[in-house]
Design a protein around this motif. Structure first.
Motif, short mmCIF file in Angstrom:
data_model
loop_
_atom_site.label_atom_id
_atom_site.label_comp_id
_atom_site.label_asym_id
_atom_site.label_seq_id
_atom_site.Cartn_x
_atom_site.Cartn_y
_atom_site.Cartn_z
N LYS A 1 -6.46 103.32 103.33
CA LYS A 1 -5.59 102.22 102.94
C LYS A 1 -5.33 102.24 101.44
O LYS A 1 -4.22 101.99 100.97
N LYS A 2 -6.39 102.54 100.67
CA LYS A 2 -6.23 102.56 99.22
C LYS A 2 -5.33 103.71 98.78
O LYS A 2 -4.54 103.59 97.84
N SER A 3 -5.41 104.84 99.48
CA SER A 3 -4.62 106.01 99.06
C SER A 3 -3.13 105.81 99.27
O SER A 3 -2.32 106.46 98.60
N VAL A 4 -2.74 104.91 100.19
CA VAL A 4 -1.31 104.67 100.38
C VAL A 4 -0.88 103.31 99.82
O VAL A 4 0.21 102.84 100.08
N SER A 5 -1.77 102.68 99.03
CA SER A 5 -1.46 101.35 98.49
C SER A 5 -0.55 101.48 97.26
O SER A 5 -0.47 102.55 96.65
N PRO A 6 0.14 100.38 96.86
CA PRO A 6 1.08 100.44 95.73
C PRO A 6 0.50 100.94 94.41
O PRO A 6 1.21 101.63 93.67
#
Length: 311
Positions: free
Chosen positions: A68-73
């Motif tokens: 989730k963090k790797s594709v977060s803004p």
């Protein structure tokens, strides 16, 4: 960042348009879903702009926090952030789901690009390529906004307010206006304004008004100012005759439609049955003395004649 949360209007739209899907989504909560009940929320991939690679947050249910963090803004690079911001504003101004080319949508996406270029120049003031690009984009944006002002003033004012591009649509002051083409022409003719304009002319009607969206001519009209000479008697007479001719012609057409059609047909045929001179390049020249400067001092023969002696 700007794109971290989805605006509430999208969920509200989804609830209004697809109440059953919304109910199913609410009942499921965060449990795993076999079927993507949220698919109508995102008509195109650019509607899912809050994560990288246009991944909707519903697709990330059940994945680890690292994914989730790797594709977060915060992990977006500049180009991804620019596209996400464009998509967000496009959603606000679009007339339908697949609208990429209407006037407000193009204007707002160019405004976002201009903001990015301005930030680039704040970081690197000597980037002359970015300067040229910004100049080009701001010119296009100014034209789009000028058009949008007449089409939808509310959207025009929203873009002006949100993106701080008011300086693009400010009317020129009299000093920079005097560098323009028309004043240059006046200078060459010998009657340029060389002193302070306000000494002999009311300057209030020389600039437009950004707040009301009026042009220079409209401001002058509303103030009751006129900057053009009054018509001469010959011009008034010609305009009167012209208007009277068209008035009588429309009456004639209404009274005798078949005769009017017949005269139109005769005129149309007459256009193609005459003898016409062949037009060469010199005949079609608009400004002869300027185009053929080398000939101006010499004698130019208008027609062939025995009086001119042997050719």
């Amino acid at each position: 960042p700007i794109c971290s949360s989805r605006p509430p209007s999208v969920d509200a739209n989804h609830k209004a348009k697809h109440p059953f899907l919304d109910k199913v989504l609410g009942e499921l909560g965060s449990s795993p879903k076999g079927f993507p009940f949220w698919f109508k929320k995102y008509p195109t991939r650019s509607h899912a702009y809050q994560n990288r690679f246009n991944i909707p947050p519903e697709m990330l249910d059940g994945y680890s926090e690292d994914v989730k963090k790797s594709v977060s803004p915060p992990m977006m690079d500049e180009r991804e952030m620019l596209n996400a911001q464009k998509a967000m504003y496009r959603e606000r101004f679009a007339q339908h789901d697949f609208d990429y080319s209407s006037l407000p949508v193009t204007a707002v996406s160019i405004a976002v690009q201009c903001r990015v270029l301005r930030n680039t120049l704040l970081k690197n003031p000597h980037n002359n390529i970015a300067k040229a690009r910004l100049r080009k984009k701001e010119g296009i944006l100014g034209a789009k906004l000028k058009l949008l002002r007449h089409v939808n003033f509310r959207q025009y004012w929203a873009i002006l307010r949100d993106h701080d591009v008011q300086d693009l649509v400010q009317p020129k002051n009299i000093v920079s206006y005097r560098w323009g083409t028309y004043w240059q022409h006046d200078w060459n003719k010998g009657y340029a304004i060389k002193t302070n304009v306000s000494d002999f002319m009311d300057p209030r009607g020389l600039t437009g008004c950004v707040e009301t969206g009026r042009s220079r001519a409209e401001v002058a009209r509303d103030l009751g100012l006129t900057y053009t000479r009054s018509l001469t008697d010959k011009e008034k007479k010609a305009l009167n005759q012209q208007s009277m001719y068209y008035e009588r012609l429309s009456k004639f057409k209404a009274a005798h439609p078949e005769r009017a059609r017949e005269t139109q047909r005769i005129k149309f045929m007459r256009k193609f049955s005459g003898m016409f001179a062949v037009m060469n390049k010199k005949g079609a020249t608009v400004d002869f003395p300027s185009r053929y400067r080398m000939l101006v001092g010499t004698k130019i023969l208008r027609w062939r004649s025995a009086r001119h002696g042997p050719m």
